[in-house]
Design an enzyme around this catalytic site. Structure first.
Site, PDB file in Angstrom:
ATOM      1  N   THR A  27      10.922   2.446   5.288  1.00 52.30           N
ATOM      2  CA  THR A  27      10.272   1.460   4.422  1.00 52.30           C
ATOM      3  C   THR A  27      11.199   0.291   4.099  1.00 52.30           C
ATOM      4  O   THR A  27      10.734  -0.822   3.856  1.00 52.30           O
ATOM      5  CB  THR A  27       9.767   2.098   3.114  1.00 52.30           C
ATOM      6  OG1 THR A  27      10.854   2.492   2.289  1.00 52.30           O
ATOM      7  CG2 THR A  27       8.876   3.291   3.407  1.00 52.30           C
ATOM      8  N   LEU A  51       8.332  -2.759   1.492  1.00 52.41           N
ATOM      9  CA  LEU A  51       6.965  -2.325   1.183  1.00 52.41           C
ATOM     10  C   LEU A  51       6.828  -0.868   1.616  1.00 52.41           C
ATOM     11  O   LEU A  51       6.793  -0.565   2.802  1.00 52.41           O
ATOM     12  CB  LEU A  51       5.956  -3.222   1.896  1.00 52.41           C
ATOM     13  CG  LEU A  51       4.495  -3.055   1.494  1.00 52.41           C
ATOM     14  CD1 LEU A  51       4.294  -3.242  -0.008  1.00 52.41           C
ATOM     15  CD2 LEU A  51       3.618  -4.024   2.271  1.00 52.41           C
ATOM     16  N   HIS A  52       6.720   0.021   0.636  1.00 53.96           N
ATOM     17  CA  HIS A  52       6.878   1.451   0.893  1.00 53.96           C
ATOM     18  C   HIS A  52       5.588   2.163   1.308  1.00 53.96           C
ATOM     19  O   HIS A  52       5.423   2.594   2.455  1.00 53.96           O
ATOM     20  CB  HIS A  52       7.465   2.128  -0.351  1.00 53.96           C
ATOM     21  CG  HIS A  52       8.730   1.520  -0.856  1.00 53.96           C
ATOM     22  ND1 HIS A  52       9.933   1.630  -0.183  1.00 53.96           N
ATOM     23  CD2 HIS A  52       8.981   0.779  -1.966  1.00 53.96           C
ATOM     24  CE1 HIS A  52      10.865   1.000  -0.864  1.00 53.96           C
ATOM     25  NE2 HIS A  52      10.324   0.476  -1.952  1.00 53.96           N
ATOM     26  N   ASP A  53       4.684   2.342   0.361  1.00 52.88           N
ATOM     27  CA  ASP A  53       3.556   3.250   0.561  1.00 52.88           C
ATOM     28  C   ASP A  53       2.598   2.870   1.687  1.00 52.88           C
ATOM     29  O   ASP A  53       2.007   3.763   2.316  1.00 52.88           O
ATOM     30  CB  ASP A  53       2.777   3.406  -0.744  1.00 52.88           C
ATOM     31  CG  ASP A  53       3.585   4.134  -1.805  1.00 52.88           C
ATOM     32  OD1 ASP A  53       4.466   4.939  -1.441  1.00 52.88           O
ATOM     33  OD2 ASP A  53       3.337   3.902  -2.997  1.00 52.88           O
TER      34      ASP A  53
END
Length: 312
Positions: free
Chosen positions: A194, A240-242
């Site tokens: 991420t 930007l992770h999820d």
């Protein structure tokens, strides 16, 4: 098509992941959203989930409230990143919808048992409390699941809430340990991938240029939430992770990784929540997860923009 339950604590990045999934009806059937306390307390995560399905024009999708605290520790939240509501940035109306009756963990159990084996995937975007509760209450669902695809942990990138721990795992490490030892087919999207997905100004502008309500909301969310990480990392854009979870569900070829063993530290005050990843296979511990190491950032952001553009 994957049948997916989102277990989530929205959170701007959770919001992008959910919106992109709702814009992908050919690949993802969203069965429901299970809210958990994490980025912000539970009443906000439930409210945010309701606002997101209404923004996407999908009031048919059920939202359930789940755990309001971790197994063994006080709740740690991240308003310093996400703002007081978790979705600060856009001016989204309060939802008309109400959450469904019942606990999110029971919704997970009932759904996995009701549908054919190996057809339901859990997309876990927050602390794993709800998922662990479901697995403890109904251990049989571990083998019935098609898999658990989660955002959490780190190895090469160490920690983002402590020097050694990623936020989702740190909030409830005891739940994470239960999940990783459950025998379910697990895929991990950690900070190691991420942190390669930078929300640069041109990438945020691409969402704004879409011209729909969802695109404008995503641009406003990312503009708000990136402030903290830009100061922290000094990069060209915040990670930007999820949404990596949603992108993996749609186009796994964007990512590379390997099967490894992942254990979660729960006893040490210094390293609580650390994911101990045997990436180089230096132990005899059996692999229990597919651990994603890298991804195509340009392809990732192009996919997200394309799917958000399909929403009303």
């Amino acid at each position: 098509m994957r049948k997916v339950i989102f277990d989530t604590d929205p959170g701007q990045d959770d919001a992008v992941a959910i919106l992109a999934a709702l814009g992908s009806p050919g690949e993802i059937e969203v069965l429901g959203i299970a809210a958990v306390a994490g980025n912000i307390p539970l009443h906000h995560t439930v409210n945010n989930a309701l606002r997101l399905v209404e923004l996407a024009g999908r009031p048919d999708i059920p939202v359930y409230a789940g755990a309001d605290r971790p197994f063994a520790h006080r709740l740690v939240t991240a308003e310093h990143v996400h703002g007081a509501t978790g979705l600060d940035g856009p001016d989204l109306p309060q939802p008309v919808m109400k959450p469904r009756e019942g606990h999110a963990a029971d919704f997970i159990i009932d759904t996995v048992r009701r549908l054919p084996e190996k057809t339901v995937t859990i997309a876990a975007l927050g602390p794993l409390t709800n998922v662990a509760l479901a697995l403890l209450k109904a251990p049989d669902i571990a083998e019935r699941l098609a898999g658990i695809v989660l955002m959490g942990g780190a190895y090469f990138e160490v920690g983002n809430i402590t020097p050694t721990a990623e936020f989702n795992i740190y909030v409830d490490p005891d739940a994470a340990k239960i999940v990783f030892r459950s025998g379910a087919d697990i895929t991990v999207l950690p900070l190691d991938v991420t942190h390669q997905m930078h929300s640069t100004p041109p990438r945020i502008e691409a969402f704004r240029r879409i011209g729909n309500k969802a695109g404008a909301a995503v641009a406003a969310m990312l503009t708000f939430s990136e402030t903290y990480d830009l100061q922290k990392f000094g990069w060209d854009g915040a990670p930007l992770h999820d949404p990596c979870v949603t992108a993996f569900l749609i186009r796994p070829e964007l990512f590379e990784g390997r099967r490894v063993n992942v254990e979660v530290e729960t006893g040490s005050a210094l390293t609580r929540g650390m994911t101990v990843v045997d990436f180089w296979r230096v132990t005899d511990r059996e692999p229990n997860a597919f651990y994603v190491r890298s991804g195509d950032a340009d392809g990732f952001f192009a996919l997200l923009a394309e799917r958000v553009a399909r929403l009303p």
